[in-house]
Design a protein around this motif. Structure first.
Motif, PDB file in Angstrom:
ATOM      1  N   MET A   1       0.711  -1.196  -0.062  1.00 48.26           N
ATOM      2  CA  MET A   1      -0.036   0.111  -0.012  1.00 48.26           C
ATOM      3  C   MET A   1       0.912   1.374  -0.029  1.00 48.26           C
ATOM      4  SD  MET A   1      -2.747  -1.092   2.737  1.00 48.26           S
ATOM      5  CE  MET A   1      -3.977   0.155   2.820  1.00 48.26           C
ATOM      6  N   ALA A   2       2.080   1.267   0.590  1.00 49.54           N
ATOM      7  CA  ALA A   2       2.739   2.447   0.707  1.00 49.54           C
ATOM      8  C   ALA A   2       3.402   2.810  -0.508  1.00 49.54           C
ATOM      9  CB  ALA A   2       4.013   1.963   1.742  1.00 49.54           C
TER      10      ALA A   2
ATOM     11  N   ILE B   1       0.855   4.408  -2.806  1.00 44.49           N
ATOM     12  CA  ILE B   1       0.674   5.801  -2.372  1.00 44.49           C
ATOM     13  C   ILE B   1       1.985   6.667  -2.738  1.00 44.49           C
ATOM     14  CG2 ILE B   1       0.313   7.411  -0.436  1.00 44.49           C
ATOM     15  CD1 ILE B   1      -1.148   5.085   0.748  1.00 44.49           C
TER      16      ILE B   1
ATOM     17  N   SER C   1       2.143   7.210  -6.584  1.00 47.76           N
ATOM     18  CA  SER C   1       1.005   8.051  -7.264  1.00 47.76           C
ATOM     19  C   SER C   1       1.382   9.487  -6.761  1.00 47.76           C
ATOM     20  CB  SER C   1      -0.423   7.702  -6.594  1.00 47.76           C
ATOM     21  OG  SER C   1      -0.082   7.725  -5.120  1.00 47.76           O
ATOM     22  N   LEU C   2       2.057   9.624  -5.640  1.00 49.15           N
ATOM     23  CA  LEU C   2       2.616  11.226  -5.259  1.00 49.15           C
ATOM     24  C   LEU C   2       3.745  11.267  -6.096  1.00 49.15           C
ATOM     25  CD1 LEU C   2       2.290  11.115  -1.347  1.00 49.15           C
ATOM     26  CD2 LEU C   2       0.853  12.144  -2.874  1.00 49.15           C
TER      27      LEU C   2
ATOM     28  N   LEU D   1      -4.838   7.779  -7.411  1.00 47.72           N
ATOM     29  CA  LEU D   1      -4.057   6.505  -7.054  1.00 47.72           C
ATOM     30  C   LEU D   1      -3.694   5.485  -8.631  1.00 47.72           C
ATOM     31  CD1 LEU D   1      -5.447   4.908  -4.042  1.00 47.72           C
ATOM     32  CD2 LEU D   1      -3.387   6.260  -4.014  1.00 47.72           C
TER      33      LEU D   1
ATOM     34  N   ALA E   1      -0.229   5.505  -9.943  1.00 51.10           N
ATOM     35  CA  ALA E   1       0.922   4.534  -9.553  1.00 51.10           C
ATOM     36  C   ALA E   1       1.097   3.696 -10.413  1.00 51.10           C
ATOM     37  CB  ALA E   1       0.539   4.113  -8.104  1.00 51.10           C
TER      38      ALA E   1
ATOM     39  N   THR F   1      -4.951  -1.580  -2.989  1.00 53.03           N
ATOM     40  CA  THR F   1      -4.926  -0.423  -2.172  1.00 53.03           C
ATOM     41  C   THR F   1      -6.127   0.412  -1.983  1.00 53.03           C
ATOM     42  OG1 THR F   1      -2.596  -0.217  -2.715  1.00 53.03           O
ATOM     43  CG2 THR F   1      -3.548   1.498  -1.573  1.00 53.03           C
ATOM     44  N   LYS F   2      -6.916   0.410  -2.938  1.00 54.97           N
ATOM     45  CA  LYS F   2      -8.085   1.088  -3.123  1.00 54.97           C
ATOM     46  C   LYS F   2      -9.041   0.455  -2.150  1.00 54.97           C
ATOM     47  CE  LYS F   2      -8.181   3.239  -7.728  1.00 54.97           C
ATOM     48  NZ  LYS F   2      -8.842   3.264  -9.053  1.00 54.97           N
TER      49      LYS F   2
ATOM     50  N   LEU G   1      -8.449   1.239   1.539  1.00 53.04           N
ATOM     51  CA  LEU G   1      -8.502   2.558   1.847  1.00 53.04           C
ATOM     52  C   LEU G   1     -10.105   2.857   1.751  1.00 53.04           C
ATOM     53  CD1 LEU G   1      -5.891   4.466  -0.231  1.00 53.04           C
ATOM     54  CD2 LEU G   1      -5.846   3.932   2.250  1.00 53.04           C
TER      55      LEU G   1
END
Length: 582
Positions: A255-256, A259, A262-263, A302, A305, A326-327, A330
């Motif tokens: 998951m990290a 994230i 995507s950032l 997201l 990513a 991950t979605k 979340l």
């Protein structure tokens, strides 16, 4: 049997034996394997609730702690017991697998239970007996005595961290969602799973609590320890019949990575071309006996990513499936948050509800008195009855109306439970106001040694309704967080439920301390050592208001929540059962 038939007999959900070999559904899993898991849970819950149900009474009468301190010590320990499963889920999903993690944790669990039994059995490990009215005037437990007692409790909590998130998941893994019949059975599994939990709890809150109050704490804690040993043996006996799922790596790391990736590409232009997004070949998923997940429209930020920009570093480029996993995790967070308040309600059952019972007339006959903690057994009995009615009658009727295999959606089931919690706290407030009136009318407001001329069964409605609420809310929570988690993160998904319970207990401790301090500073405290001088009725009404506000937020969350697609849909398994689910 032909080779084709033999191939068809293998499970299609990626389950294997302990050596990593594919398994046949006719030889492993299904209800045959689940029978060992469910019997384990009966004995294990008997052990756990044999300790927790009466713990506030032990801390009050033997460790000489006041109402707020004893209640908070119980909820803090229970909260920790429900929080450690996050670590257990991580170890299972990322490293050892569910079975090995469970077996190691069971050994730690048993060590804590054995040490706890020792601490209540030896006179030198608890303060001397005290007969003073105010327990805070009694001699306190020494540092060594507290260290041994609480050390045992928290070793136990560490052990449960590896058992709680994995045992229910192991049970659910015994059903292959690619088989229509097993898929339907999996829906019923969670109802019967909760049935087993509360069957063990019923024995704990009746027989074990009575033994603790009337025979002795050594035997009262020794029996749960023996029960835990039996449960572990039963689970191990069923080993040849279990299906297992291989660890798939740390869900937190996965998951990290999504994230962070995507950032890093936040400024990159998005594309509508599916070929611009990274995904592994289907054959690679099939070799791992898993399936890719198709992209969805939620949490679109997201998606970057998995956007191909020339960078291939795993912290810069993820697969579409990793993004969707991950979605899914979340998307469940808002549901996790709105289940914290209902978890606070459960904390009252084994603390303040039980403490109320100590001040009432507990005599059933001239020679028999019901232990206050035994009222928790009525919560259990209520759930045992209603869960059978729900599974065998309500679901079948609702299924005809809605076409949903579960009868109603999981969030609808949760919502009914939250409404019941509002009703419970209103009833508890009215009952407590009546109890205080009886105390005042008989001049017993400042007395605690003399029970009120009011039967303990006046508290029965709030205990019974809590069992009904659990049938809707707690079962739905467990099934929701398991069902909505991606296949590679089932243990983490299950730990969402335990996290909800942990946060609820910690919040209960915080609210109890804050309200007790604020109201005491303003005049008459709401929660004092003498409950006849307290205002628990106001405290319970505050809970009713909190529940009402939480229900409003729940409606918002439920309105916008999008259920994940069935994994069988991704595989284009078009069975009649799947059509009903959709």
């Amino acid at each position: 049997m032909t080779s084709q038939e033999e191939g068809d007999d293998h499970t299609k959900d990626g389950t294997v034996d302990l050596r990593g070999n594919p398994v046949r559904r006719s030889q492993r899993g299904r209800w045959k394997a689940c029978s060992f898991v469910i019997v384990y849970e009966i004995f294990e819950r008997m052990a756990y609730y044999g300790i927790s149900s009466n713990l506030v009474i032990f801390m009050t009468t033997k460790l000489h702690q006041g109402t707020v301190q004893s209640s908070n010590n119980v909820t803090n320990w229970v909260g920790t017991s429900w929080l450690t499963p996050i670590l257990g889920a991580y170890v299972a999903d990322a490293h050892l697998g569910r079975y090995i993690t469970f077996v190691i944790s069971s050994a730690i669990y048993f060590l804590g239970m054995a040490l706890l039994t020792l601490s209540v059995s030896l006179p030198d490990l608890r303060p001397p007996k005290c007969t003073k009215t105010n327990v805070e005037d009694c001699e306190k437990a020494s540092v060594l005595q507290l260290a041994v007692f609480f050390g045992a409790l928290y070793i136990l909590a560490i052990g449960t961290g590896g058992t709680k998130p994995n045992i229910s998941t192991i049970g659910a893994d015994q059903f292959d969602v690619f088989d229509p019949k097993e898929k339907i059975h999996k829906h019923s599994f969670f109802n019967w799973w909760m049935f087993s939990i509360f069957f063990g709890t019923l024995f704990a809150t009746t027989v074990l609590v009575y033994v603790q109050d009337n025979v002795g704490w050594a035997l009262g804690y020794g029996l749960p320890t023996l029960g835990l040993a039996i449960s572990i043996i039963i689970f191990l006996v069923g080993t040849p019949f279990y299906r297992h799922k291989l660890p798939t790596g740390s869900p937190f790391t996965k998951m990290a990575r999504v994230i962070v990736a995507s950032l890093r590409k936040a400024q990159a232009p998005m594309s509508r071309d599916p070929t611009c997004f990274h995904e592994l070949p289907l054959l690679e998923y099939e070799s791992k006996r898993t399936l890719p997940i198709h992209p969805t429209r939620s949490l679109r930020f997201l998606d970057r990513a998995s956007l191909k920009t020339g960078q291939t570093n795993k912290w810069s480029l993820c697969t579409i499936t990793e993004v969707e996993e991950t979605k899914q995790m979340l998307r469940m967070l808002p549901v996790l948050f709105i289940t914290v308040v209902p978890s606070m309600m459960l904390a009252q059952v084994i603390t303040l509800f039980v403490k109320q019972g100590t001040l009432l007339n507990r005599h059933i006959t001239s020679n028999f008195s019901i232990p206050p903690a035994s009222l928790v057994g009525f919560t259990t009995l209520s759930m045992l009855v209603t869960i059978v009615i729900y599974d065998q009658i309500f679901v079948k009727l609702a299924r005809k109306l809605t076409g949903n295999p579960r009868g109603i959606t999981l969030l609808q089931r949760m919502g009914i439970g939250i409404i019941l919690h509002i009703l419970i706290m209103i009833i508890a407030s009215v009952t407590e106001r009546y109890r205080l009136k009886v105390a005042a009318d008989h001049g017993l407001t400042h007395q605690t040694a003399v029970p009120l001329p009011l039967t303990i069964f006046v508290l029965l409605p709030q205990f019974v309704l809590m069992g009904l609420a659990d049938t809707f809310l707690e079962v739905a929570k467990l099934e929701f967080f398991y069902d909505q988690a991606p296949e590679s993160m089932k243990s983490l998904g299950t730990s969402y439920m335990t996290t909800s319970l942990a946060a609820g207990n910690f919040m209960s401790s915080f609210l109890l301390s804050a309200v007790a301090q604020v109201t005491k500073n303003q005049g008459r405290g709401w929660i004092l050592n003498n409950l006849n001088e307290s205002r628990l009725d106001s405290y319970y009404m505050l809970f009713a208001v909190i529940n009402l506000v939480n229900f409003i937020f729940f409606l918002i969350v439920a309105k916008f929540y999008v259920y994940r697609a069935e994994i069988t849909d991704s595989a284009n398994v078009n069975t009649e059962a799947d059509k009903g689910a959709r």
